[in-house]
Design an enzyme around this catalytic site. Structure first.
Site, short mmCIF file in Angstrom:
data_model
loop_
_atom_site.label_atom_id
_atom_site.label_comp_id
_atom_site.label_asym_id
_atom_site.label_seq_id
_atom_site.Cartn_x
_atom_site.Cartn_y
_atom_site.Cartn_z
N MET A 17 28.32 -26.43 15.53
CA MET A 17 29.67 -26.97 15.33
C MET A 17 29.90 -27.33 13.86
O MET A 17 31.02 -27.22 13.36
CB MET A 17 29.87 -28.21 16.21
CG MET A 17 29.76 -27.86 17.69
SD MET A 17 30.48 -29.08 18.76
CE MET A 17 29.35 -30.45 18.56
N ASP A 62 16.77 -32.71 4.22
CA ASP A 62 16.60 -33.42 5.48
C ASP A 62 17.44 -34.69 5.34
O ASP A 62 17.24 -35.46 4.39
CB ASP A 62 15.12 -33.74 5.66
CG ASP A 62 14.83 -34.41 6.98
OD1 ASP A 62 15.69 -35.17 7.49
OD2 ASP A 62 13.72 -34.20 7.51
N VAL A 63 18.34 -34.92 6.29
CA VAL A 63 19.24 -36.08 6.16
C VAL A 63 18.52 -37.43 6.24
O VAL A 63 19.12 -38.47 5.95
CB VAL A 63 20.40 -36.07 7.20
CG1 VAL A 63 21.34 -34.92 6.95
CG2 VAL A 63 19.87 -36.07 8.63
N ASN A 89 27.50 -34.64 10.30
CA ASN A 89 27.47 -33.88 11.55
C ASN A 89 26.05 -33.59 12.04
O ASN A 89 25.84 -33.39 13.24
CB ASN A 89 28.24 -32.55 11.32
CG ASN A 89 27.88 -31.49 12.32
OD1 ASN A 89 28.43 -31.43 13.41
ND2 ASN A 89 26.91 -30.64 11.97
N TYR A 155 19.19 -41.07 22.33
CA TYR A 155 20.37 -40.28 21.96
C TYR A 155 21.61 -41.15 22.13
O TYR A 155 22.44 -41.25 21.23
CB TYR A 155 20.48 -39.00 22.78
CG TYR A 155 21.55 -38.05 22.25
CD1 TYR A 155 21.37 -37.35 21.06
CD2 TYR A 155 22.76 -37.87 22.92
CE1 TYR A 155 22.35 -36.50 20.56
CE2 TYR A 155 23.76 -37.03 22.43
CZ TYR A 155 23.54 -36.35 21.24
OH TYR A 155 24.53 -35.52 20.74
N THR A 193 18.31 -28.04 19.64
CA THR A 193 17.23 -28.90 20.13
C THR A 193 17.45 -29.37 21.58
O THR A 193 16.73 -30.24 22.05
CB THR A 193 17.13 -30.13 19.21
OG1 THR A 193 18.47 -30.62 18.96
CG2 THR A 193 16.48 -29.79 17.88
#
Ligand SMILES: NC(=O)c1ccc[n+]([C@@H]2O[C@H](COP(=O)([O-])OP(=O)(O)OC[C@H]3O[C@@H](n4cnc5c(N)ncnc54)[C@H](O)[C@@H]3O)[C@@H](O)[C@H]2O)c1
Length: 250
Positions: A17, A62-63, A89, A155, A193
């Site tokens: 997305m 890598d965020v 995102n 999550y 994932t």
């Protein structure tokens, strides 16, 4: 064009997305900087955007890496003199881990999905403020509003953190001309994932909860991001858009 010359960072913009959103923002005139860990997909997305006449570049990162954020933000700032928009995102799924008590999964989810967003704020907000303002769009989820039994609790918790981090930023930084809003996608194509939520039988079961009785399309999420990133939403901050076919209306 709704994002003409807006210097825009998008995490996870190489694929999924985020990739669709990066393309839409570029098509609307944004100068798009894709921050992603995928070394192969990033340049492919840039090539696609450029072939369509848009402007984009790729930064592998890598965020969860604060130093990487600082270096890339400094590079973009030096190149353009400002940062107008940030789309957080990038994310990982919690549906590949069936054990809700797995601590490693909790830490990974909180680190990428929540801390990664916070690091985006921490590194870009001072530059936006210095430039007179900007817009932040954070991708949460329906999972950031209600609990679910098909994903690890990390999550839900991480996406709930994104929801409130967004509202907090809106309140802290309205004085700096910065708006911050969140987008909450519902049932979309599976993530790279995903585990259980990629299983067709589980997806069918989840679909029964969706009043519109269909999955969402990435472009439907991208259009909500475009609205919130652009001046079309100039009086909207601390708000959230559910792109979920009515899932959260129950
Ligand atoms: N697919 C869904 O059903 C769904 C539903 C609701 C919310 N979301 C959220 O939407 C966002 C995009 O999801 P998607 O479906 O496109 O997923 P995806 O797995 O297709 O894409 C995620 C992108 O983020 C990047 N990424 C992941 N971890 C990263 C890290 N540590 N550093 C840098 N980049 C990283 C990946 O490389 C990839 O490009 C995520 O935040 C996700 O949680 C997805």
């Amino acid at each position: 064009m709704r994002m003409q010359d807006k210097v825009t960072l998008i995490t996870g913009g190489a694929f999924g997305m985020g990739g669709t959103t990066a393309s839409l923002l570029a098509a609307e005139g944004a100068i798009v900087h894709i921050l992603d860990q995928l070394a192969d997909e990033g340049p492919k997305r840039v090539a696609e955007i450029e072939a369509a006449g848009g402007r984009a570049s790729f930064h592998q990162m890598d965020v969860t890496d604060d130093a990487a954020w600082a270096a890339i933000v400094a590079e973009v700032h030096a190149a353009h003199g400002r940062i107008d928009a940030l789309v957080n995102n990038a994310g990982i799924s919690g549906s590949a881990q069936p054990d809700p008590h797995n601590l490693e999964t909790w830490n990974a989810l909180m680190n990428v999905n929540a801390t990664g967003v916070y690091l985006g704020h921490r590194n870009t907000i001072p530059i936006m403020a210095e430039g007179g303002g900007g817009t932040i769009v954070n991708i949460s989820s329906i999972s950031g509003v209600v609990g679910q039994n098909v994903v690890h609790p990390g999550y839900n918790a991480s996406k709930g953190a994104v929801r409130l981090l967004t509202k907090s930023a809106a309140i802290h930084h309205a004085k700096d001309g910065i708006r911050a809003n969140s987008v909450h996608p519902g049932l979309m194509p599976p993530m790279r994932t995903s585990g259980a939520t990629a299983d067709p039988a589980t997806r069918d079961k989840m679909l029964k909860r969706v009043p519109m009785r269909r999955f969402g399309e990435p472009i439907e999420v991208a259009k909500a991001v475009l609205f919130l990133a652009s001046d079309d939403s100039s009086y909207t901050t601390g708000s959230e858009i559910h792109v979920d076919g009515g899932y959260l209306a129950f």
